[in-house]
Scaffold this motif. Sequence first.
Motif, PDB file in Angstrom:
ATOM      1  N   ILE A 128      -6.112   0.401  -3.470  1.00 13.04           N
ATOM      2  CA  ILE A 128      -5.833  -0.321  -2.217  1.00 13.04           C
ATOM      3  C   ILE A 128      -6.099  -1.808  -2.424  1.00 13.04           C
ATOM      4  O   ILE A 128      -5.285  -2.656  -2.056  1.00 13.04           O
ATOM      5  CB  ILE A 128      -6.695   0.215  -1.058  1.00 13.04           C
ATOM      6  N   ALA A 129      -7.227  -2.133  -3.034  1.00 13.96           N
ATOM      7  CA  ALA A 129      -7.591  -3.538  -3.278  1.00 13.96           C
ATOM      8  C   ALA A 129      -6.540  -4.231  -4.135  1.00 13.96           C
ATOM      9  O   ALA A 129      -6.181  -5.386  -3.875  1.00 13.96           O
ATOM     10  CB  ALA A 129      -8.961  -3.624  -3.938  1.00 13.96           C
ATOM     11  N   ALA A 130      -6.035  -3.551  -5.147  1.00 14.80           N
ATOM     12  CA  ALA A 130      -5.023  -4.135  -6.029  1.00 14.80           C
ATOM     13  C   ALA A 130      -3.725  -4.401  -5.270  1.00 14.80           C
ATOM     14  O   ALA A 130      -3.100  -5.459  -5.450  1.00 14.80           O
ATOM     15  CB  ALA A 130      -4.772  -3.221  -7.224  1.00 14.80           C
ATOM     16  N   ALA A 131      -3.321  -3.480  -4.408  1.00 13.32           N
ATOM     17  CA  ALA A 131      -2.099  -3.664  -3.626  1.00 13.32           C
ATOM     18  C   ALA A 131      -2.250  -4.824  -2.644  1.00 13.32           C
ATOM     19  O   ALA A 131      -1.327  -5.624  -2.458  1.00 13.32           O
ATOM     20  CB  ALA A 131      -1.743  -2.379  -2.883  1.00 13.32           C
ATOM     21  N   VAL A 132      -3.420  -4.927  -2.030  1.00 10.87           N
ATOM     22  CA  VAL A 132      -3.690  -6.024  -1.095  1.00 10.87           C
ATOM     23  C   VAL A 132      -3.659  -7.366  -1.842  1.00 10.87           C
ATOM     24  O   VAL A 132      -3.041  -8.334  -1.380  1.00 10.87           O
ATOM     25  CB  VAL A 132      -5.035  -5.813  -0.373  1.00 10.87           C
ATOM     26  N   ALA A 170      -7.226  -6.401  14.378  1.00  8.27           N
ATOM     27  CA  ALA A 170      -8.463  -5.896  13.773  1.00  8.27           C
ATOM     28  C   ALA A 170      -8.615  -6.335  12.325  1.00  8.27           C
ATOM     29  O   ALA A 170      -9.694  -6.211  11.749  1.00  8.27           O
ATOM     30  CB  ALA A 170      -8.504  -4.370  13.847  1.00  8.27           C
ATOM     31  N   GLY A 171      -7.538  -6.845  11.723  1.00  7.65           N
ATOM     32  CA  GLY A 171      -7.592  -7.200  10.305  1.00  7.65           C
ATOM     33  C   GLY A 171      -7.824  -5.974   9.444  1.00  7.65           C
ATOM     34  O   GLY A 171      -8.603  -6.006   8.495  1.00  7.65           O
ATOM     35  N   ALA A 172      -7.130  -4.881   9.810  1.00  9.43           N
ATOM     36  CA  ALA A 172      -7.362  -3.619   9.127  1.00  9.43           C
ATOM     37  C   ALA A 172      -6.054  -2.877   8.892  1.00  9.43           C
ATOM     38  O   ALA A 172      -5.048  -3.145   9.554  1.00  9.43           O
ATOM     39  CB  ALA A 172      -8.300  -2.748   9.949  1.00  9.43           C
ATOM     40  N   VAL A 173      -6.099  -1.948   7.968  1.00 10.38           N
ATOM     41  CA  VAL A 173      -4.952  -1.081   7.700  1.00 10.38           C
ATOM     42  C   VAL A 173      -5.447   0.361   7.600  1.00 10.38           C
ATOM     43  O   VAL A 173      -6.433   0.633   6.932  1.00 10.38           O
ATOM     44  CB  VAL A 173      -4.185  -1.515   6.431  1.00 10.38           C
ATOM     45  N   THR A 174      -4.771   1.241   8.313  1.00  4.79           N
ATOM     46  CA  THR A 174      -5.072   2.665   8.253  1.00  4.79           C
ATOM     47  C   THR A 174      -4.122   3.288   7.238  1.00  4.79           C
ATOM     48  O   THR A 174      -2.904   3.129   7.345  1.00  4.79           O
ATOM     49  CB  THR A 174      -4.886   3.331   9.629  1.00  4.79           C
ATOM     50  N   VAL A 175      -4.696   3.962   6.249  1.00  6.96           N
ATOM     51  CA  VAL A 175      -3.913   4.540   5.161  1.00  6.96           C
ATOM     52  C   VAL A 175      -3.954   6.061   5.272  1.00  6.96           C
ATOM     53  O   VAL A 175      -5.035   6.656   5.306  1.00  6.96           O
ATOM     54  CB  VAL A 175      -4.464   4.101   3.784  1.00  6.96           C
ATOM     55  N   GLU A 176      -2.784   6.662   5.340  1.00  5.06           N
ATOM     56  CA  GLU A 176      -2.661   8.111   5.350  1.00  5.06           C
ATOM     57  C   GLU A 176      -2.046   8.525   4.018  1.00  5.06           C
ATOM     58  O   GLU A 176      -0.973   8.048   3.647  1.00  5.06           O
ATOM     59  CB  GLU A 176      -1.780   8.570   6.502  1.00  5.06           C
ATOM     60  N   ARG A 228       1.381   8.166   2.215  1.00  2.01           N
ATOM     61  CA  ARG A 228       2.475   8.534   3.124  1.00  2.01           C
ATOM     62  C   ARG A 228       2.794   7.410   4.102  1.00  2.01           C
ATOM     63  O   ARG A 228       3.942   7.185   4.436  1.00  2.01           O
ATOM     64  CB  ARG A 228       2.102   9.774   3.917  1.00  2.01           C
ATOM     65  N   ARG A 229       1.726   6.726   4.577  1.00  2.00           N
ATOM     66  CA  ARG A 229       1.930   5.701   5.590  1.00  2.00           C
ATOM     67  C   ARG A 229       0.766   4.727   5.589  1.00  2.00           C
ATOM     68  O   ARG A 229      -0.379   5.123   5.375  1.00  2.00           O
ATOM     69  CB  ARG A 229       2.050   6.372   6.959  1.00  2.00           C
ATOM     70  N   ALA A 230       1.065   3.458   5.833  1.00  9.12           N
ATOM     71  CA  ALA A 230       0.044   2.425   5.996  1.00  9.12           C
ATOM     72  C   ALA A 230       0.348   1.685   7.298  1.00  9.12           C
ATOM     73  O   ALA A 230       1.418   1.097   7.438  1.00  9.12           O
ATOM     74  CB  ALA A 230       0.049   1.464   4.814  1.00  9.12           C
ATOM     75  N   VAL A 231      -0.577   1.750   8.240  1.00  6.47           N
ATOM     76  CA  VAL A 231      -0.384   1.120   9.548  1.00  6.47           C
ATOM     77  C   VAL A 231      -1.337  -0.070   9.656  1.00  6.47           C
ATOM     78  O   VAL A 231      -2.559   0.093   9.623  1.00  6.47           O
ATOM     79  CB  VAL A 231      -0.658   2.123  10.688  1.00  6.47           C
ATOM     80  N   ILE A 283       0.838  -1.206   0.000  1.00  6.78           N
ATOM     81  CA  ILE A 283       0.000   0.000   0.000  1.00  6.78           C
ATOM     82  C   ILE A 283       0.870   1.253   0.000  1.00  6.78           C
ATOM     83  O   ILE A 283       0.554   2.229  -0.684  1.00  6.78           O
ATOM     84  CB  ILE A 283      -0.980  -0.029   1.191  1.00  6.78           C
ATOM     85  N   GLU A 284       1.975   1.234   0.730  1.00  2.48           N
ATOM     86  CA  GLU A 284       2.862   2.398   0.752  1.00  2.48           C
ATOM     87  C   GLU A 284       3.513   2.647  -0.604  1.00  2.48           C
ATOM     88  O   GLU A 284       4.013   3.737  -0.857  1.00  2.48           O
ATOM     89  CB  GLU A 284       3.907   2.248   1.848  1.00  2.48           C
TER      90      GLU A 284
END
Length: 70
Positions: free
Chosen positions: A55-59, A39-45, A31-34, A24-25
């Motif tokens: 995002i789906a393609a990167a995952v 939680a099975g989640a990623v926070t994207v800044e 800028r950042r993917a945490v 994702i980065e």
Amino acid sequence: MATTIHLVQGMTCAHCARSVGGGIEGIDGVRRAVVDLDAGAVTVEAVAPVPDQAIAAAVAEAGYEYGGRA
């Protein structure tokens, strides 16, 4: 700055988190993917909103399943 949270299925370890976060980065403007394994989640800044399809393609490229926005 645009911040979104996305669900990712199939992550079970730190390697999974690095693969997803790194992918994702690699998207322009991110800028950042945490990754939160519990939680099975990623926070994207990002500097601007990133299309969910990017995002789906990167995952998917990392080998995991995109579950949509949280």
